[in-house]
Design an enzyme around this catalytic site. Structure first.
Site, PDB file in Angstrom:
ATOM      1  CB  CYS A 161      31.837  25.366  40.835  1.00 36.43           C
ATOM      2  SG  CYS A 161      31.960  24.892  39.097  1.00 36.43           S
ATOM      3  N   GLY A 192      21.911  13.265  41.713  1.00 38.20           N
ATOM      4  CA  GLY A 192      23.127  13.046  40.940  1.00 38.20           C
ATOM      5  C   GLY A 192      24.353  13.235  41.808  1.00 38.20           C
TER       6      GLY A 192
END
Length: 350
Positions: free
Chosen positions: A131, A16
């Protein structure tokens, strides 16, 4: 074993947005060789793109990869949180190093600027958490060294275009894993922690932003800001797009704003920022700052929303110089239509 001068061979599980971005970074890092990209469906766009780039690919997922029985030094799992546990069970006996890029919560949690050196000596199954954690924990850990936080909040905002299907499916795991990691690695095991995530559809795509808020009665501006600046410098040593945009300490509240700019071609970079120069010191007059609580930031010309071209401009007049006709509010128009309808039903005209 690799021969002299040979780079360690790496595999990327998942093709992805994150997987393809990682494969590109491995290629130009000079430290690893991207030896294989593994996907589930041979017709997936990611595998097609990898083939166009000349990278070796394999379809069939983790089962096909294990059956191939080929040795690789490190495997990066960029698939999704639900699949990672099965991936680790399949790879545990191979002796390879597994780096989890999903918010599965398994493996040794690693934030390079905080516990990177210790973690690599004790495990071969690493979890990069999320993240938001990689952005916020270095500064949160620095703040916790200088004061005693009683509450921690992280708000992460990213571009919708940078998130793939797996990322959107993993939002619940993202929030839970982020909160757990902050308690463990930021040094605030007893403080309440809240993590929020926003996906912005704005055009052009914004950079990834993180706003961290800490409540601590003993927080003092000088030591907190010095610690935050030092932590940001450590992160910039390996992530040059990491920018500290603001750090304010007011009445026991610390607000830290961070902006991370991507430099790959598979994830939107957002607004271009200069990563070669050091940002203005947080809290300095020349640097940007967040608005004080309860005060609205003044809106400048760049912040004003552009006028909808479908609506008439009230500043323009008709050719005869007369002002434009006043638009009737929607409620008055609706009431007028209702009265006309009742009149027609009663056989009267108005």
């Amino acid at each position: 074993m690799n021969g002299p001068g040979e780079r360690p061979r790496a595999v990327v599980l998942g093709c992805g947005k994150i997987g393809m971005d990682l494969a590109e970074r491995i290629g130009y890092s000079g430290l690893l060789e991207c030896a294989l990209i593994v996907g589930r469906d041979r017709t997936s766009p990611g595998l097609g793109r990898a083939q166009e780039l000349g990278l070796p690919t394999m379809a069939g997922g983790i089962a096909a990869f294990v059956d191939a029985a080929e040795h690789f030094d490190v495997v990066f799992d960029a698939s999704n949180a639900a699949a990672h546990t099965a991936h680790w069970q399949a790879l545990a006996a191979t002796g390879t190093v597994l780096v989890d890029l999903t918010p599965s919560g398994t493996g040794t949690r690693v934030v390079p600027a905080v516990n990177g050196d210790a973690a690599v000596q004790s495990s071969r199954h690493f979890n990069m958490i999320s993240c938001g954690v990689q952005s916020a924990i270095p500064v949160l850990h620095a703040i916790a060294v200088t004061c005693t936080p009683s509450y921690v909040e992280i708000v992460a905002t990213g571009a919708f275009a940078s998130t793939g299907r797996a990322t959107r499916l993993n939002i619940d795991e993202y929030v839970a894993t982020t909160q757990d990691a902050v308690r463990e690695l930021a040094g605030v095991p007893e403080a309440p922690v809240k993590a929020l995530v926003n996906l912005s559809p704005a055009q052009p795509e914004p950079p990834f932003r993180v706003l961290a808020t800490v409540l601590a009665d003993d927080a003092r501006p000088e030591p907190v800001q010095a610690a935050v600046r030092a932590a940001a410098a450590r992160v910039r040593a390996y992530a040059p797009g990491y920018t500290l945009t603001s750090c304010t300490v007011t009445d026991g509240r610390v607000d830290v704003a961070l902006e991370i700019t991507a430099h790959g071609s598979h994830i939107p970079p957002g607004r271009e920022t200069s990563t070669s120069s050091t940002p203005p010191p947080c809290g300095s007059p020349s640097g940007p700052s967040l608005p004080s609580p309860g005060k609205e930031r003044p809106r400048g010309a760049a912040d004003r929303r552009p006028r909808n071209p479908a609506r008439p401009d009230p500043s323009r007049r008709s050719p005869r110089g007369a002002p434009p006709a006043r638009r009737r509010p929607a409620a008055r128009l609706r009431q007028r239509r209702q009265r006309r309808g009742r009149a027609r039903r009663r056989g009267r005209t108005r």
